[in-house]
Write a protein that holds these residues in place. Sequence first.
Motif: not given
Lengths: 190, 190, 190, 190, 190, 190
Positions: E2-4, E24-26, E85-87
């Motif tokens: 997971f992105d912080k 899910g993701d941010t 992002p992420e492109g």
Amino acid sequence: TFDKKNEKDEVGIVRGLAWTSVGGDTLEIEVNVMPGKGEFKLTGQLGDVMKESAQAGISYIRSVSEQYQIPDDFFTRHDIHIHIPEGAVPKDGPSAGVTMATAMLSAITGKKVRADVAMTGEITLRGRVLPIGGLKEKTLAAKNAGIRTVCVPGKNEKDIEELSAEIKKDLEIVYADTIEDILKIAFVKE
Amino acid sequence: TFDKKNEKDEVGIVRGLAWTSVGGDTLEIEVNVMPGKGEFKLTGQLGDVMKESAQAGISYIRSVSEQYQIPDDFFTRHDIHIHIPEGAVPKDGPSAGVTMATAMLSAITGKKVRADVAMTGEITLRGRVLPIGGLKEKTLAAKNAGIRTVCVPGKNEKDIEELSAEIKKDLEIVYADTIEDILKIAFVKE
Amino acid sequence: TFDKKNEKDEVGIVRGLAWTSVGGDTLEIEVNVMPGKGEFKLTGQLGDVMKESAQAGISYIRSVSEQYQIPDDFFTRHDIHIHIPEGAVPKDGPSAGVTMATAMLSAITGKKVRADVAMTGEITLRGRVLPIGGLKEKTLAAKNAGIRTVCVPGKNEKDIEELSAEIKKDLEIVYADTIEDILKIAFVKE
Amino acid sequence: TFDKKNEKDEVGIVRGLAWTSVGGDTLEIEVNVMPGKGEFKLTGQLGDVMKESAQAGISYIRSVSEQYQIPDDFFTRHDIHIHIPEGAVPKDGPSAGVTMATAMLSAITGKKVRADVAMTGEITLRGRVLPIGGLKEKTLAAKNAGIRTVCVPGKNEKDIEELSAEIKKDLEIVYADTIEDILKIAFVKE
Amino acid sequence: TFDKKNEKDEVGIVRGLAWTSVGGDTLEIEVNVMPGKGEFKLTGQLGDVMKESAQAGISYIRSVSEQYQIPDDFFTRHDIHIHIPEGAVPKDGPSAGVTMATAMLSAITGKKVRADVAMTGEITLRGRVLPIGGLKEKTLAAKNAGIRTVCVPGKNEKDIEELSAEIKKDLEIVYADTIEDILKIAFVKE
Amino acid sequence: TFDKKNEKDEVGIVRGLAWTSVGGDTLEIEVNVMPGKGEFKLTGQLGDVMKESAQAGISYIRSVSEQYQIPDDFFTRHDIHIHIPEGAVPKDGPSAGVTMATAMLSAITGKKVRADVAMTGEITLRGRVLPIGGLKEKTLAAKNAGIRTVCVPGKNEKDIEELSAEIKKDLEIVYADTIEDILKIAFVKE
Ligand SMILES: [Ca+2]
Ligand SMILES: [Ca+2]
Ligand SMILES: [Ca+2]
Ligand SMILES: [Ca+2]
Ligand SMILES: [Ca+2]
Ligand SMILES: [Ca+2]
Ligand SMILES: [Ca+2]
Ligand SMILES: [Ca+2]
Ligand SMILES: [Ca+2]
Ligand SMILES: [Ca+2]
Ligand SMILES: [Ca+2]
Ligand SMILES: [Ca+2]
């Protein structure tokens, strides 16, 4: 039924020659030049090759505009519209190049084009006339339309020589290496 | 159900004729001319051939604008919008050419068009009227819509002659070789 | 679940009616008018027919702008944005024509639209209202949303008459032949 | 039949080399430069890679324009048109890069290009010349066209060394690492 | 992994929430505002619905610009670029609407956005916040990213109530009916 | 065969790293900046993701232009062209983002870039450097090309640590979290 040649010499209308696997036909190319802002319109279901051919023709004309006393700002102050009836029939290929160029130059300069002349040939950006196909069918169609003089690419001379005397009877064949060779024949002498 | 003709003569509304394999119909072409910057809008799910036909029509009108006292800068200072209801029905082909041209010239000049006139025919850049198909179905549809006068291309004369006397009864058929032949009939006499 | 009508009358928001094979729904059309340079934006996954319908509507408004005291340069100095939530749901067809036109004219003039009015109908370039489908499902959806008055095309009168008394109970049906018929009902009286 | 080289040195016409699985050919690239507003036209059924190659070439020329005494506003006050006959034949690939760049610079500066020179090679934005394929077929086609000097990328030296002495007889091979290496050979000495 | 969440509050960067069938993701939405001529750029492989959602957001902001002391000519003298992002990852759907709108308004006004706030919801042209899906996966992703406060549409209240106490522990849930409800929470108090 | 690094430091040319399933390669990104009107050209068969990556890079540069003493009107008075040879090879993905941004900033500011530096990494609108794939193949390709210093995203540190000592021997690895980290290494010290 074959379309007949026009009854009188006109400005901006030139007779071209087309052929398909089922035979030849003439097609009449119409050009209007109007006060505008430099737009270039192409209608009549023209394919990509034919549209590029028209662009080569107009660029050639622009590059020799001085020779025809066309003012410097002519092309940014006018719109040019090329239309080829019959509007529902798709048309393509490079062989209407010389016809479109002749019609455009006629419309731009106001010089009439002989109604009894037809022509076929690819035009290059530098005004050279390149060989095309379907000479037999095209010549026959020209004759049936009542045309007297047919301009063809010089490099198609051999194809014309192979045609029967019957087809060529009463038809004047003019060999053109450049579009200038065609304009000398097609424009009505003033 | 067949659409009926309009009840009164109007500016910028002209009745055209369409046909499909299941029969003929009339279609009403609407044109608005608005102060603008030269945009040309075409709506009502028109196909490519029909859009090009409209472009041929407007170029023809621009080329004869002096004859109709249209100011030089009219076309760069106005937007022209052609719409053909019913908006969800795809429409195509060249045969609405004369109808769109008549509607545009009406909207531009403010001249009313007779509500009891319908028309069909391909228009060329030079204002010539070329033959089209579906004469029988179109004539019948015009009659059912309450139309009195139908303008058709001169080159469709033979097709009209083949129609039964029943269909042609009470219908005036006008043969047109140029759009000017149609305008003489369609515009309301002042 | 059915969307409910808005709680208060607003400028630039108008309730339309949609239907699919699985039932009817209301949809809220939002219009913002902003200082700009004449751009016309359409968002909310609108299909081609719906976009053309919006263009017919704005051209109609431009053609009657004097009647609504809209300044001559309004349309070149503002941008108009039509959005139809829910943004992921594709929408199409001509039947939101009158709704989009009403929402645009509301946003342009600053007149409020009644929150208890819904409407459906194709609009033409000349402001005529043409018949559409799905009257039963649309009427039911309007009722469930708490709508009091539904504007429908005059030419759909027969479809409305066929609806059960149950559906029409407590709903006022207004028949419109032109968009002006709708505006008289939908704009809040000042 | 193989196309022959041009008979005389010209401005804006340069001979390139192409090859397919069935053999090599020469192709003549034509460039016209006209008073205009900075348009860049590419005709002759050019594919995406070839069009990008032309764009790399013109950007290179713009970046070194001072070195060729090209006025600062030249590129916004002229249109440049590249055409490659034969207009119906699709063409693609990066190997005409140096040929298009040479033809453009010739047309822009008015310097003639030697008719007996042909060339092949990818051009980069910085004027470097990258290796290409089909050297054997291209060299043979150049020879048959009557070409005396062929410019090839320096990085293709090994490919040339592998060719038979027969093919290279009477042909001068010039290895180029940058487009400047080619221009030194191709432009006619004044 | 997971992105912080970001380490500090920034201008023009806002944390959104996404979900797919696998969880899910941010996602972090970046906005730059630059001197320019009114261009609106959207990069990061955004789908049509997402692009329209951004357009609705910017139109909303333009319509309330006075309230935020944004000068009248701001939008014609600046370019706005939204990048996600992420492109290489395609993104779509309306649920990033509120996030993009918040990031744009932050970049335009120079107000910082709290790094510990995330948000999700469709935005309409009038600034209303509409319900979206995937609340469970999105809430979990926010939590794992270290987010403290999650703004969700008021109409998703029932979906939130159905979540386990475990998921909601240590997370503040803010219900928003309009984008203004979100801005009050997300902008750092000065 | 592997491409070698350039022989000397240049302005506007930067070495990137690419990889496919069959191995890694270096690719040289070229940028020309020319007097113009703000056009942004991308050639060399770049895919959508790569084009968007270039746009993110240029927007980042515009947003920090003051820091590099770039005049306010620079971007509207110049054209920027990014080209990646070999022109026939399709290229895509976000990992050339930092390379394109570095090449652009070099061409804009006139600062030389070290020929013995290569780099890889996704760039965001705010100049952050995101992790990418293929580190092993890319590192190997850099080494074979004669590169001394390779800039990689900080978030790829673990991937680099997993590489064999053999690969990393004689290669300096620089971890970058922002594009500024890379510029400090890549620009030649004056
Ligand atoms: Ca015919
Ligand atoms: Ca041919
Ligand atoms: Ca009908
Ligand atoms: Ca027909
Ligand atoms: Ca709904
Ligand atoms: Ca319908
Ligand atoms: Ca050949
Ligand atoms: Ca090649
Ligand atoms: Ca992620
Ligand atoms: Ca959703
Ligand atoms: Ca390589
Ligand atoms: Ca990657």
